[in-house]
Scaffold this active site. Structure first.
Site, PDB file in Angstrom:
ATOM      1  N   HIS A  51       0.828  -1.213   0.000  1.00  0.00           N
ATOM      2  CA  HIS A  51       0.000   0.000   0.000  1.00  0.00           C
ATOM      3  C   HIS A  51       0.865   1.267   0.000  1.00  0.00           C
ATOM      4  O   HIS A  51       0.711   2.145  -0.861  1.00  0.00           O
ATOM      5  CB  HIS A  51      -0.910  -0.031   1.239  1.00  0.00           C
ATOM      6  CG  HIS A  51      -1.828   1.142   1.372  1.00  0.00           C
ATOM      7  ND1 HIS A  51      -3.156   1.092   1.000  1.00  0.00           N
ATOM      8  CD2 HIS A  51      -1.624   2.395   1.845  1.00  0.00           C
ATOM      9  CE1 HIS A  51      -3.721   2.268   1.237  1.00  0.00           C
ATOM     10  NE2 HIS A  51      -2.816   3.083   1.754  1.00  0.00           N
ATOM     11  N   GLU A  52       1.787   1.340   0.945  1.00  0.00           N
ATOM     12  CA  GLU A  52       2.616   2.548   1.049  1.00  0.00           C
ATOM     13  C   GLU A  52       3.534   2.693  -0.164  1.00  0.00           C
ATOM     14  O   GLU A  52       3.887   3.818  -0.553  1.00  0.00           O
ATOM     15  CB  GLU A  52       3.429   2.552   2.348  1.00  0.00           C
ATOM     16  CG  GLU A  52       2.609   2.473   3.637  1.00  0.00           C
ATOM     17  CD  GLU A  52       1.551   3.569   3.793  1.00  0.00           C
ATOM     18  OE1 GLU A  52       1.673   4.617   3.138  1.00  0.00           O
ATOM     19  OE2 GLU A  52       0.587   3.344   4.554  1.00  0.00           O
ATOM     20  N   HIS A  82       1.773   4.762  -2.718  1.00  0.00           N
ATOM     21  CA  HIS A  82       1.944   6.196  -2.450  1.00  0.00           C
ATOM     22  C   HIS A  82       3.352   6.646  -2.863  1.00  0.00           C
ATOM     23  O   HIS A  82       3.547   7.705  -3.447  1.00  0.00           O
ATOM     24  CB  HIS A  82       1.786   6.482  -0.948  1.00  0.00           C
ATOM     25  CG  HIS A  82       0.371   6.446  -0.450  1.00  0.00           C
ATOM     26  ND1 HIS A  82      -0.625   7.219  -0.987  1.00  0.00           N
ATOM     27  CD2 HIS A  82      -0.212   5.731   0.567  1.00  0.00           C
ATOM     28  CE1 HIS A  82      -1.771   7.003  -0.328  1.00  0.00           C
ATOM     29  NE2 HIS A  82      -1.543   6.093   0.614  1.00  0.00           N
ATOM     30  N   GLU A 119      -4.649   8.233  -2.809  1.00  0.00           N
ATOM     31  CA  GLU A 119      -5.186   6.957  -2.316  1.00  0.00           C
ATOM     32  C   GLU A 119      -5.413   5.995  -3.487  1.00  0.00           C
ATOM     33  O   GLU A 119      -5.289   4.784  -3.331  1.00  0.00           O
ATOM     34  CB  GLU A 119      -6.474   7.227  -1.539  1.00  0.00           C
ATOM     35  CG  GLU A 119      -6.788   6.221  -0.452  1.00  0.00           C
ATOM     36  CD  GLU A 119      -5.721   6.127   0.631  1.00  0.00           C
ATOM     37  OE1 GLU A 119      -5.556   5.030   1.183  1.00  0.00           O
ATOM     38  OE2 GLU A 119      -5.042   7.139   0.920  1.00  0.00           O
TER      39      GLU A 119
END
Lengths: 494, 494
Positions: free
Chosen positions: A263-264, A267, A293
Site C-alpha cells: 500500500h505505502e 503512495h 489513495e
C-alpha cells in the site's frame, strides 16, 4: 529586466517547497526515529516552521503577484501552474488567523483527550470537547462557502479532493448503497464453505522486513530515493526526492505488514515519479488525497490482493517466512480476500471498507450542514452499521463512533477520499485491462510494466497539471464511473 | 506594558533555536539516514534555512534591541545572556554578506575537489583552489581584527574558542613542545618490551553495537533523549533535548567503534545536561568547541582509556564479543595506550595527537598572519613532522598536508580546540582526584558518580554563563595549566 510576477511566484513557492522539505523530514523523524524526550522541542520547532510557512503564503505581496501573473502571457503549463498556486494561496488566505488558531487549539485538545476517552468508552466526555471542534468546523465551512460559492460541506471536501462536490459523491455512494450490502451477504455465503489454512507464526521481524524490501523492489521502489522504516501508524512521508515509508510488524501476523508495505509503496512510487523538474511547484505535486489513495489502492487492492500477484510473490513469502501450505498462492489469495464485517474501518477488508466510509460521509455531511447535532451521532452510527454491515455497535463507542482520529481535530471532508481512491483505482485497471487482455498472466509471470507504465504515463507524470476530473477523463476516457468498482468486486469476490 | 528589548531578544533567539533544531535534525538525517538521491533537495532546503537564520540574525532591529537592552535593568543571569546574544549577533553581522558568500563558494569548491585530489596526491591541483580560500580567510581575519581589535589569527580563533588568544596558545603549546617529543621517545622505548595480545575478530556489528549501548548506559546517556546510529564520519548531532550520536563499525576492529562511542557520549552528556530552562538561548548552550572537546576527551582519554575504566568494562567486552585473553583488563589498557607516531591525526594515540595539532596551529597561524604562503606548507609540514614525531612525509601529501578537511573550507583557528580540550580535561580530573583520592578504585567498582557529578556541577550546568577562562577558574581553582596534562601523560605512560 525585472522578474515577471509569475517568476516571483515561482521563487516564493520554491522557498515554500524547501520549508516543506524540512517539515516533512522532521515529521517523519518524529514518527519513526525520535526518542520521546525530544517531543516538546520538536513540537515547538515544527510549529515555528508552520508559522513561517503560513506567513510566507499570506504575504500580501502574493495577492498582487497572483493578480498580475493572470495578466501575463503564460503558456498552458504556466497557466496550470498559476492555477495551483492560486489554490494553495486560497487555502492559506481564506480563513482568518484567529479561526485557524482556535480550531487548531480545540482540535488538539479534543484529540489529546480522545486518546484516553476512546479507551474508556467515554462518549459524554468526548462530546464536551467535540462540540467546540464541530462549531469551529461549521464556521470554517461557512466562511469557505461564502468565499467560494460552494455548499458548506463541499467547501470542506474541496480541501482534500479539489473539484469534487457532494452531489457527485451522493450519486456515487448512493449507487454503491444499492448493491453493496447484498454483495457482502452473497460473498459471505460463498466464503462460508471455503477451506482456509491459517499461517503458523511466529514470523521474525527481520524476515518480514526482508520480504517487504524484496516486494518493494519488485514494485519499482527506488531505494536510492527512499527508505523503509517502522512507526506506530504506517504512513508515506518524506519528500518526492526522498520518500520515507513505514510499516509496523507483529511477530504473530505477517499479513498486515506485507500488504501495508505494498500500500505505502503505491503512495511512494507516485511521489518518486512526480515530474522532477516541476516538483518544487504546486503544479508538480500530487493531485489530491483521492488520487494519492488511488495509487496506494492500485497497488494494494487492484494489484496486491489479486491472485496473479499473490502467485508471483508466494515463492518470496516462502523464501523469507518458511515453507508452509498457508503460503500457497491460492491460499494467500483466500486470506487476502476474506470478507468479514467488523467494527473497525482500518481493519476492514476490501468489500466492507466502503460501507465504513459511506457511513462516515453521511454523518459528517449532516453535521456540517447542520441537519444533526453531535449528540445524534451514536444513534445514527448504530442504525447505519446495522443497515450496511449487520453489525451491532450499541453502547460500544470505543469501536464505534470514537474509533477514528479524523473528527477529533475537525478533518471533516476527508473520508470520501478513501473510497473515491478505490474507485479511481478500479477504473484505471479496467482501462489497463482493455488494452492488455492477458494482464493477469503477465503479472503472475513477473511483468508489471503494463501497470507501472500506464500509471506513470497517465497519473504520476501528470502531477497536478489537470483538475482531477480531467486527469481521470484523459487517463480512462470517461468520468469517474463506480460501475468499474462494482465490476471489479464482483469479478474478484463472486 | 510592552516587552522590554531584552524580552524581544529572547523571543528572536528562541525562534532561532527552533530553526537550529530543524537544521540539526536535517543534518543528522543527511549523515545517518538519507539515501543519496535526496542530497540535492536536502542541500537546497538546508541552504534556504541558513539564509533564513542569517536574515533573522542580521535584522537591523536586533542591533537596536541589543543597544537598548544594555541600558535595561538586568540581573546577572540576564547580563550573561545578553553578552552571549551579542556574541552570536557579532558573528553574523561583522562580515559583509558578499564575503560570506564568496568564502562559502570557494570553500565548497575547494573541499569538493579535495576529495579526489587527496586520493590522487595532487598538491598542485589543490593549490589552485586553496589559494582563493586562503585569500578570503585572510580578508575575513582582517575584517574581524579591525572590528574587534584582536590580532588576525586571534580573531579567527575567537570563532571557535571565545576568549582564547594566540599569546596564550603560544605559551601553552610552546611548553608542550619542550617535553612532548622526548616523552614520546621515552614511552616508545618502554612499550617496545611490552607483551600485547591482539584481539581476534571478526567482531559482529550487532555485538559491537550492543556493547556500545551498554557502555553508553553506564556513562549515563539518556536514551529517552537521544539515539545511537551509524555514519561515515562519527559525530554528535541533534539537539540538547534529543542528542544523536553516531559511530562506524568494522568487523575486523572493535577498538575504534567502542572508544568512539565513549568519546561521542562525552559530547552527548554535555548537551543532555545543559540547563533545560535556558537551552533555547545562547547563554544556555555549550561554551565553546574547546570545552565541548574537553567533555568528549574527559570521557575518552581521562576515563575511557584509564586502566580502572577498562577493568570495569572488560567483562562487558567479553560478554558481547566473546571470551579471549586480549579482552583482559590489563591487555585492553595496553591496547588503548599504545603509542605509535604516524601520519594521520585522526588515527593518532593520546600522546602523539598534540604534536599533530601543534604542527597545524603553527602553520595555519603563519598562513593567516601572512608570514608564509600556501606554497610553503609542504616543506614546513615535512620539517615539523620530522621534528615532533620523527615521521618522514616528503612527497606524501595525501597522508600529509592534504589529510584534513579543515583548511579546505577555510576553518582556520579550529585546530587548537582539540588539544585545549585535552588539557582542560586533564585539569578537571586533577581537580576531581584532589577531592576523591580513591577515584580509580571507585571507577573500577562501577561508581562513576564522582566524575559525573563534578562535570555536571562545574561544566554541564554552567553552559555559557561564564567566559571560558572564568568557567575553568571556577571549576578548577586556576587558569588553564598545561602542567596537569603533562602530569597525566607521565602518570599514565611512564
Amino acid at each position: 529586466m525585472s522578474a515577471s510576477a509569475y517568476q516571483q511566484l515561482e521563487s516564493v513557492f520554491t522557498r515554500l517547497y524547501r520549508y516543506q522539505h524540512l517539515a516533512a523530514i522532521a515529521g517523519w523523524d518524529q514518527a519513526a526515529m525520535m526518542p520521546p524526550g525530544g517531543n516538546d522541542a520538536r513540537g515547538a520547532a515544527m510549529a515555528e516552521l508552520s508559522v513561517l510557512m503560513h506567513a510566507t503564503l499570506t504575504d500580501p505581496q502574493l495577492n498582487t503577484w497572483l493578480a498580475s501573473a493572470g495578466q501575463e502571457e503564460l503558456d498552458a503549463a504556466q497557466q496550470a501552474s498559476l492555477r495551483e498556486m492560486r489554490r494553495s494561496w486560497q487555502h492559506a488566505n481564506l480563513l482568518p488567523a484567529s479561526l485557524v488558531e482556535a480550531k487548531a487549539l480545540a482540535g488538539s485538545r479534543c484529540e489529546h483527550a480522545w486518546r484516553e476517552q476512546r479507551k474508556a468508552n467515554d462518549w459524554q466526555g468526548f462530546l464536551q470537547n467535540f462540540r467546540e471542534v464541530l462549531r469551529l468546523s461549521r464556521e470554517e465551512a461557512q466562511l469557505l462557502s461564502d468565499a467560494s460559492g460552494k455548499g458548506r460541506y463541499d467547501a470542506l471536501l474541496d480541501k482534500y479532493e479539489p473539484g469534487m462536490n457532494s452531489a457527485e459523491v451522493e450519486r456515487i455512494f448512493g449507487d454503491v448503497k444499492t448493491w453493496l450490502p447484498g454483495l457482502i451477504r452473497q460473498v459471505m455465503d460463498k466464503q462460508a464453505g471455503e477451506q482456509l489454512l491459517t499461517a503458523q507464526g511466529p514470523f521474525a521481524v527481520d524476515s518480514q522486513r526482508a520480504l517487504g524490501v524484496e516486494i518493494m523492489g519488485l514494485l519499482g521502489f527506488d531505494f536510492d530515493a527512499g527508505r523503509l522504516d517502522v512507526s506506530v501508524h504506517p504512513f508515506c512521508g518524506g519528500v518526492a526526492e526522498d520518500v520515507r515509508i513505514t510499516t509496523r510488524y507483529r511477530d504473530d501476523d505477517f499479513m498486515q505488514s506485507m500488504m501495508g508495505i505494498v500500500h505505502e509503496t503505491g503512495h511512494a512510487r507516485y511521489e518518486q515519479r512526480l515530474p522532477r523538474e516541476l516538483v518544487h511547484l504546486p503544479v508538480g505535486q500530487a493531485r489530491s488525497m483521492g488520487i494519492h489513495e488511488s495509487q496506494s489502492l492500485s497497488f494494494e487492492m487492484q494489484l496486491g490482493r489479486s491472485p496473479a500477484f499473490l502467485q508471483l510473490i508466494a515463492p518470496l513469502v516462502k523464501k523469507h517466512l518458511g515453507e508452509q501450505g498457508a503460503f500457497d498462492a491460492a491460499n494467500l489469495a483466500r486470506m487476502y480476500t476474506r470478507v468479514r464485517p467488523g467494527f473497525i474501518r482500518v481493519d476492514a477488508d476490501e468489500l466492507t471498507y466502503p460501507a465504513h466510509v459511506i457511513l462516515r460521509y453521511e454523518i459528517e455531511r449532516a453535521l456540517i450542514e447542520g441537519d444533526i447535532e453531535a449528540e445524534d451521532i451514536p444513534a445514527l452510527w448504530d442504525e447505519k452499521m446495522t443497515a450496511y454491515l449487520g453489525v451491532d455497535t450499541r453502547g460500544n463507542y470505543r469501536d464505534g463512533c470514537l474509533q477514528d482520529i479524523h473528527w477529533t481535530d475537525g478533518s471533516f471532508g476527508y473520508f470520501p477520499s478513501y473510497t473515491l481512491g478505490a474507485m479511481y483505482a478500479a477504473q484505471y485497471f479496467a482501462t489497463i485491462r482493455r488494452s492488455v487482455p492477458d494482464l493477469d498472466a503477465r503479472i503472475a509471470a513477473g511483468d508489471l510494466t503494463p501497470v507501472m507504465d500506464w500509471l506513470d504515463a497517465n497519473i504520476w507524470s501528470q502531477a497536478s497539471r489537470w483538475e482531477t476530473a480531467e486527469l481521470v477523463q484523459r487517463a480512462t476516457g470517461e468520468a469517474l464511473n463506480p460501475a468499474h468498482f462494482r465490476a471489479h468486486l464482483q469479478a474478484r469476490y463472486l
